[in-house]
Enzyme design. Sequence first.
Site, mmCIF file in Angstrom:
data_model
loop_
_atom_site.group_PDB
_atom_site.id
_atom_site.type_symbol
_atom_site.label_atom_id
_atom_site.label_comp_id
_atom_site.label_asym_id
_atom_site.label_seq_id
_atom_site.Cartn_x
_atom_site.Cartn_y
_atom_site.Cartn_z
ATOM 1 N N THR A 1 6.586 -7.498 8.694
ATOM 2 C CA THR A 1 5.138 -7.384 8.553
ATOM 3 C C THR A 1 4.459 -8.668 9.020
ATOM 4 O O THR A 1 4.931 -9.768 8.724
ATOM 5 C CB THR A 1 4.761 -7.117 7.089
ATOM 6 O OG1 THR A 1 5.452 -5.962 6.638
ATOM 7 C CG2 THR A 1 3.266 -6.920 6.950
ATOM 8 N N ARG A 29 6.818 7.715 4.229
ATOM 9 C CA ARG A 29 6.537 6.633 3.284
ATOM 10 C C ARG A 29 5.522 5.659 3.889
ATOM 11 O O ARG A 29 5.649 5.241 5.025
ATOM 12 C CB ARG A 29 7.847 5.903 2.950
ATOM 13 C CG ARG A 29 7.690 4.705 2.010
ATOM 14 C CD ARG A 29 7.603 3.387 2.759
ATOM 15 N NE ARG A 29 7.631 2.249 1.843
ATOM 16 C CZ ARG A 29 7.377 0.999 2.213
ATOM 17 N NH1 ARG A 29 7.093 0.732 3.470
ATOM 18 N NH2 ARG A 29 7.414 0.022 1.334
ATOM 19 N N GLY A 31 3.649 1.936 3.013
ATOM 20 C CA GLY A 31 3.658 0.772 2.128
ATOM 21 C C GLY A 31 2.265 0.246 1.861
ATOM 22 O O GLY A 31 1.273 0.963 1.990
ATOM 23 N N GLY A 53 6.049 -7.666 1.858
ATOM 24 C CA GLY A 53 7.086 -7.574 0.838
ATOM 25 C C GLY A 53 7.383 -6.139 0.481
ATOM 26 O O GLY A 53 7.118 -5.215 1.269
#
Lengths: 136, 171
Positions: A1, A29, A31, A53
Amino acid sequence: TVGAVALDSDGHLAAATSTGGLTGKQWGRIGDSPLIGAGTYARDGDCAVSATGTGEYFIRDSAGRQVCDRVRWNHQDIEAAAHDTIMSIGSIGGDGGLIAMDANGKPAFAINDVGMYRGAVSSDSPVIRTAIYGDE
Amino acid sequence: QKHWSLAIHGGAGVIDRGDLTPAKDAAYRAGLAEALAAGQAVLDTGGTALDAVEATLKPLEDNPLFNAGKGAAIAADGNVYLDAAIMDGGTMKAGAVAALTRTKNPILAARAVMDKTHHVFLAGEGADAFAKSQGLAQVDPSYFHTPEREQMLVDWKKDHQAMINPTHMYG
């Protein structure tokens, strides 16, 4: 990221984040990175935040918004707000880090992992600085 | 000259000094420096923070070392799904995209969602189609794959095969 936070010469803050997520993530999914208030957030007068994270924990703890709320409502400085937020995420099981910037352009880097690729530059310190390891 | 400031991250994790060769260490730092220079060029000439964070992320998305754009992590199904967001602290406007598979620079798509729609968040095929309609560069999904990320998926599958295939649950 990857992510960036900035203060411009008119005093406005902005934040941006971009990611591929996790290796082996389940299709569908999502994040924290694209969720405003979790992985990305900016509010003039308070702070700008970009996080990296284990996204599920950053979502549950409203990481980006939390840093700015700590600044506005707890009157914490940006370093304390960033540190306390990442420790809060750690307390519920999340790993990672975030960068934050206050209304005056002071940056803060907070991690509960060993390292984070990071860097900064400003009109006051125009020489680009980069760091990787936790003790840099 | 008025005051401006820029800070970036390129991901976090268990990064020990022994994990990176001197060449890899230098390559990561060069990538970070290139991104900072792009944002610095915007801010140093009076540009907005919003334009600066966008300009900063684009080279990081184009750099295969970082987990965004080219070189992004690969999902369990073998595809790359890209997410991005941008927010303007002055107006509280924001734009975000998720699960892009063809848009070369997701941060440009997030910015377009913010600037060109009254929405905040677009996802999946609709987000790619929107990005294309805005003239943003589209690529074959294979563009995002790198050998390093392919190997990471292979390594991940070794540890997680039992979860994927129930017939292997008991060894």
